[in-house]
Design a protein around this motif. Sequence first.
Motif, short mmCIF file in Angstrom:
data_model
loop_
_atom_site.label_atom_id
_atom_site.label_comp_id
_atom_site.label_asym_id
_atom_site.label_seq_id
_atom_site.Cartn_x
_atom_site.Cartn_y
_atom_site.Cartn_z
N PRO A 17 -1.11 4.16 3.48
CA PRO A 17 -0.46 2.83 3.71
C PRO A 17 -0.72 2.76 5.23
CG PRO A 17 0.72 4.33 2.29
CD PRO A 17 -0.39 5.16 2.94
N ALA A 18 -0.69 1.41 5.60
CA ALA A 18 -0.69 1.25 7.20
C ALA A 18 -0.09 -0.02 7.62
CB ALA A 18 -2.28 1.12 7.59
N PHE A 19 0.59 0.13 8.71
CA PHE A 19 0.99 -0.96 9.31
C PHE A 19 0.97 -1.21 10.92
CE2 PHE A 19 5.25 -3.10 11.34
CZ PHE A 19 4.78 -4.27 11.04
N VAL A 42 -3.89 0.29 2.60
CA VAL A 42 -3.30 -1.01 2.38
C VAL A 42 -2.88 -1.17 3.72
CG1 VAL A 42 -1.30 -1.93 0.96
CG2 VAL A 42 -2.62 -0.25 0.16
N SER A 43 -3.06 -2.48 4.24
CA SER A 43 -2.54 -2.87 5.26
C SER A 43 -1.42 -4.02 4.92
CB SER A 43 -3.51 -3.84 6.00
OG SER A 43 -3.04 -4.51 7.20
N ASP A 44 -0.06 -3.23 5.48
CA ASP A 44 1.17 -3.75 4.87
C ASP A 44 1.48 -4.82 5.65
OD1 ASP A 44 3.53 -4.04 3.56
OD2 ASP A 44 4.39 -2.36 4.82
N GLY A 45 0.93 -5.93 5.71
CA GLY A 45 1.24 -7.11 6.45
C GLY A 45 0.89 -6.92 7.99
N SER A 46 -0.18 -6.10 8.39
CA SER A 46 -0.39 -5.90 9.75
C SER A 46 -0.70 -7.13 10.40
CB SER A 46 -1.34 -4.98 9.77
OG SER A 46 -1.10 -3.73 9.37
N SER A 47 -0.08 -7.29 11.60
CA SER A 47 -0.36 -8.51 12.64
C SER A 47 -1.62 -8.00 13.60
CB SER A 47 0.72 -8.87 13.49
OG SER A 47 1.30 -8.02 14.07
N LYS A 70 6.59 0.69 3.28
CA LYS A 70 5.59 1.95 2.77
C LYS A 70 5.58 1.97 1.18
CE LYS A 70 4.38 6.52 4.07
NZ LYS A 70 4.40 7.88 4.53
N GLY A 71 6.76 1.76 0.35
CA GLY A 71 6.83 2.02 -0.86
C GLY A 71 6.06 1.18 -1.69
N PRO A 72 5.99 -0.34 -1.48
CA PRO A 72 5.25 -1.12 -1.89
C PRO A 72 3.57 -0.94 -1.60
CG PRO A 72 7.21 -2.15 -1.17
CD PRO A 72 7.20 -0.62 -0.77
N ALA A 73 3.47 -0.69 -0.32
CA ALA A 73 1.89 -0.36 0.07
C ALA A 73 1.61 0.80 -0.53
CB ALA A 73 2.05 -0.07 1.91
N LEU A 74 2.11 1.78 -0.75
CA LEU A 74 1.81 2.87 -1.52
C LEU A 74 1.33 2.57 -2.84
CD1 LEU A 74 1.04 6.04 -1.83
CD2 LEU A 74 3.65 6.15 -1.95
N LEU A 75 2.21 1.88 -3.56
CA LEU A 75 2.05 1.33 -5.04
C LEU A 75 0.90 0.56 -5.01
CD1 LEU A 75 3.05 1.38 -7.86
CD2 LEU A 75 4.53 -0.60 -7.36
N ALA A 76 0.49 -0.31 -4.13
CA ALA A 76 -0.65 -1.07 -4.21
C ALA A 76 -1.89 -0.19 -4.18
CB ALA A 76 -0.48 -2.11 -2.96
N ALA A 77 -1.80 0.83 -3.32
CA ALA A 77 -2.61 1.53 -3.03
C ALA A 77 -3.24 2.52 -4.24
CB ALA A 77 -2.78 2.54 -1.78
N LEU A 78 -2.17 2.95 -4.97
CA LEU A 78 -2.38 3.52 -6.20
C LEU A 78 -2.90 2.70 -7.36
CD1 LEU A 78 1.04 5.61 -6.30
CD2 LEU A 78 -1.07 6.57 -5.68
N ARG A 79 -2.52 1.31 -7.39
CA ARG A 79 -3.15 0.51 -8.27
C ARG A 79 -4.55 0.21 -8.15
NH1 ARG A 79 2.16 -3.33 -9.28
NH2 ARG A 79 3.13 -1.98 -10.78
N ASP A 90 -0.56 9.44 6.30
CA ASP A 90 -0.16 8.22 6.97
C ASP A 90 -1.32 7.87 7.90
OD1 ASP A 90 2.39 8.37 6.48
OD2 ASP A 90 3.17 9.94 7.61
N ALA A 91 -1.28 6.59 8.48
CA ALA A 91 -2.31 5.91 9.40
C ALA A 91 -2.30 6.45 10.76
CB ALA A 91 -2.26 4.67 8.80
N ASP A 92 -1.12 6.89 11.12
CA ASP A 92 -1.04 7.33 12.76
C ASP A 92 -1.38 8.68 12.92
OD1 ASP A 92 1.16 8.41 11.38
OD2 ASP A 92 2.62 7.23 12.69
N LEU A 93 -2.32 9.53 12.10
CA LEU A 93 -2.43 10.90 12.44
C LEU A 93 -3.57 10.85 13.38
CD1 LEU A 93 -2.97 12.34 8.84
CD2 LEU A 93 -0.72 12.17 10.26
N VAL A 94 -3.58 12.20 14.24
CA VAL A 94 -4.29 12.44 15.10
C VAL A 94 -4.85 13.89 14.90
CG1 VAL A 94 -4.61 12.80 17.55
CG2 VAL A 94 -3.55 10.84 16.93
#
Length: 217
Positions: A17-19, A42-47, A70-79, A90-94
């Motif tokens: 999930p990513a925003f 899943v880009s969660d409405g990213s601008s 994050k919950g809706p984004a995670l569900l979308a990814a699982l589907r 998470d999308a912000d890992l280094v």
Amino acid sequence: MVYGETARSGSVAVVIPAFNEQDTVGEVVRAGLTLTPDVVVVSDGSSDATAQVAREAGARVVDLAQNAGKGPALLAALRATDAEFVVLLDADLVGVTRAHLDLLLEPVQRGELDMSIGVFDGGGFVSDWGNKLTPHLSGQRACRRAWLLAVPHLGRERWPEPAITAHLKETGARWGYVELPQVAQVVKERKRGFWRGARARTKMYADLMTFWARRRR
């Protein structure tokens, strides 16, 4: 793939999930691709350019029109996948590598755990301190996709980790923490500026801490 389809036995997907994470999502995607070709962002409405960067890095991207959490984004990814096992990142890992993904996934694949939860170790003081203080809120996990889809209200929670923890306890699932050496997370204060980041962090923790009260209602 339609929700409810039978998962491919033994297959693995990495779901992210990513925003607004254009600066780091590419690195996380490339790490995921060292484990499996099935990497879903899943880009969660990213601008920003999160969706574009993820695609260019090699992920399949689900681009949500509005930021839902994050919950809706995670569900979308699982589907969006039919894999048997999923690794959540998470999308912000280094600093995340294939070795870290193996540390998460292998105890679940061997049947030793129903869910592994990653905890940072040595990646940086701020990341380590926050992650070790609240390890049950970590976004780095591995489990069977079917188990995660069964978490009640997964797609309704802006931050799904408390709901996942509750389901772990209520189902008697076997879970444990796995140290992820030299991995860090870009903190909100660095991404958004100190005051905006601090407000976002406060709002996040307020939402997390009110989960049980909202659940009782």
